[in-house]
Design an enzyme around this catalytic site. Structure first.
Site, PDB file in Angstrom:
ATOM      1  N   GLU A   1      28.546 -20.114  -9.906  1.00 34.14           N
ATOM      2  CA  GLU A   1      29.098 -19.380 -11.060  1.00 34.14           C
ATOM      3  C   GLU A   1      30.523 -19.810 -11.357  1.00 34.14           C
ATOM      4  O   GLU A   1      30.971 -19.774 -12.497  1.00 34.14           O
ATOM      5  CB  GLU A   1      29.051 -17.862 -10.785  1.00 34.14           C
ATOM      6  CG  GLU A   1      29.330 -17.012 -12.027  1.00 34.14           C
ATOM      7  CD  GLU A   1      30.777 -17.026 -12.497  1.00 34.14           C
ATOM      8  OE1 GLU A   1      30.999 -17.113 -13.724  1.00 34.14           O
ATOM      9  OE2 GLU A   1      31.694 -16.980 -11.661  1.00 34.14           O
TER      10      GLU A   1
ATOM     11  N   ASP B   1      28.157 -18.175  -4.903  1.00 32.46           N
ATOM     12  CA  ASP B   1      29.257 -19.022  -4.428  1.00 32.46           C
ATOM     13  C   ASP B   1      30.567 -18.290  -4.169  1.00 32.46           C
ATOM     14  O   ASP B   1      30.875 -17.276  -4.774  1.00 32.46           O
ATOM     15  CB  ASP B   1      29.501 -20.200  -5.387  1.00 32.46           C
ATOM     16  CG  ASP B   1      29.713 -19.790  -6.840  1.00 32.46           C
ATOM     17  OD1 ASP B   1      29.260 -18.699  -7.245  1.00 32.46           O
ATOM     18  OD2 ASP B   1      30.339 -20.577  -7.580  1.00 32.46           O
TER      19      ASP B   1
HETATM   20 NI    NI Z   1      32.951 -13.819  -9.992  1.00 30.33          NI
END
Ligand code: NI
Length: 360
Positions: free
Chosen positions: A135, A77
């Protein structure tokens, strides 16, 4: 660099730039996942998509599997940040940017897959290439573990890394034990009774109560935590009122708690709540304290760190393999390391000569 190495390096740059063009946010990384899966299928790996919604897992089977699999992880991401114009490979999506370097992580893991496929006859352990979604605060690692990525592939060790521009390019930095912090957030709503600023005795001032609470929070780290342990309590948001002469009904504090040890983590949670609730009570106000548990601490395994150091030294030389201090940022690779031993490593990406100094 050999010519094969130079060719691969060029492809890595190409993959990185391609991914940089189209950043997607956590659990929405459909195009990113499709691109990664296509590259992995090109290597004739068995690829599963849609793991924890948008995650991608590829398996490289060993010639003879003896010791459980090794999982290598990258994150998919980007961030909700507007990239400055000017780069030919700059983000094409308004308000989205690969500002944390996950595009680089994906390119590196694709490169690692290509190199390891070339060595497949020599492998005595399966290698799992894990491209995890979300994440950046979404806990994608936890979601993948819950969907069985470790269990289904009999993973015995896990490795992850992060490009890190505060560290100079050319260095590889890794430490045993606590490496990145556990992170919790809280929101405390201090409720009093509004009134006219000229008649404070007829009101219960939540701003004064919250202000005392905010100052009192500083003592949680100073007085409730062993001075040899590290901890952070930061309030990043304090909102109350709208007029200079009106006492409002409530004040809201939002903050973050960072620690490296579960005992300290609990001390911060309990201490922050107690200080804010009881300070509010001392002022005749109430406090509604809500905790939002975040990622646990990243804790590296000493033997895994030794393996990383040995291989890193072969690439950059002993002197460039550095042991950093723990840092109070958080990272959801922590969830993998709670389940299996492994290591999270920083690849120095800072280059002051070229003006590359922005944090992460
Ligand atoms: Ni990172």
């Amino acid at each position: 660099m050999t010519s094969v190495g130079a060719e691969l390096a060029e492809r890595l740059v190409g993959w990185r730039r391609h991914l940089h063009l189209r950043p997607e946010l956590g659990f929405e990384e459909t195009e990113t996942a499709a691109f990664v899966a296509e590259q992995l299928r090109g290597l004739k790996l068995s690829v599963t998509t849609g793991v924890a919604r948008t995650g991608v897992v590829a398996v490289l089977p060993a010639a003879r599997e003896e010791r459980g699999a090794v999982l290598l992880r990258a994150d998919l991401d980007g961030l909700p940040i507007q990239e400055k114009a000017g780069r030919t490979y700059g983000s094409k999506i308004p308000g989205r940017m690969h500002a944390c370097g996950h595009d680089g992580h994906m390119a590196m893991l694709l490169g690692a897959a290509e190199l390891l496929v070339g060595q497949r006859g020599r492998l005595d352990r399966n290698v799992i290439f894990c491209f995890q979604p979300g994440e950046e605060g979404f806990g994608g690692a936890k979601a993948m573990i819950e969907e069985g990525v470790l269990r289904d592939h009999r993973v015995a060790e896990a490795y992850g890394l992060h490009l890190w521009s505060p560290f100079p390019v050319g260095t590889i930095q890794v430490r045993p034990g606590p490496t990145m912090a556990a992170q919790d957030e809280f929101e405390a709503t201090i409720r009093g009774r509004g009134g006219h600023g000229a008649q404070p005795h007829a009101a219960i001032d939540p701003i004064v109560a919250a202000a005392h609470g905010l100052v009192g929070l500083q003592a949680v780290v100073a007085r409730a935590v062993d001075p040899m342990d590290a901890a952070v309590v930061s309030v990043g948001s304090f909102h109350a009122g709208s007029a200079a002469n009106v006492i409002p009904d409530e004040a809201v504090l939002r903050g973050t708690l960072r620690s490296f040890d579960e005992g300290v983590r609990e001390a911060l949670r309990v201490g922050a709540r107690r200080v804010l609730e009881e300070t509010a009570a001392a002022h005749g106000a109430t406090c509604d304290f809500v905790l939002f548990p975040g990622y646990p601490a990243v804790v590296n395994d000493a033997a895994a760190v030794e393996r990383v150091r040995k291989h890193a030294a072969a690439v950059v030389g002993d002197a460039k393999v550095v042991e950093p201090k723990p840092m109070a940022a958080a990272e959801d690779f922590a969830y993998f390391l709670r389940e299996v031993p492994g290591a999270f490593t920083f690849i120095g990406a800072g280059n002051t000569a070229r003006g590359i100094t922005a944090p992460r």
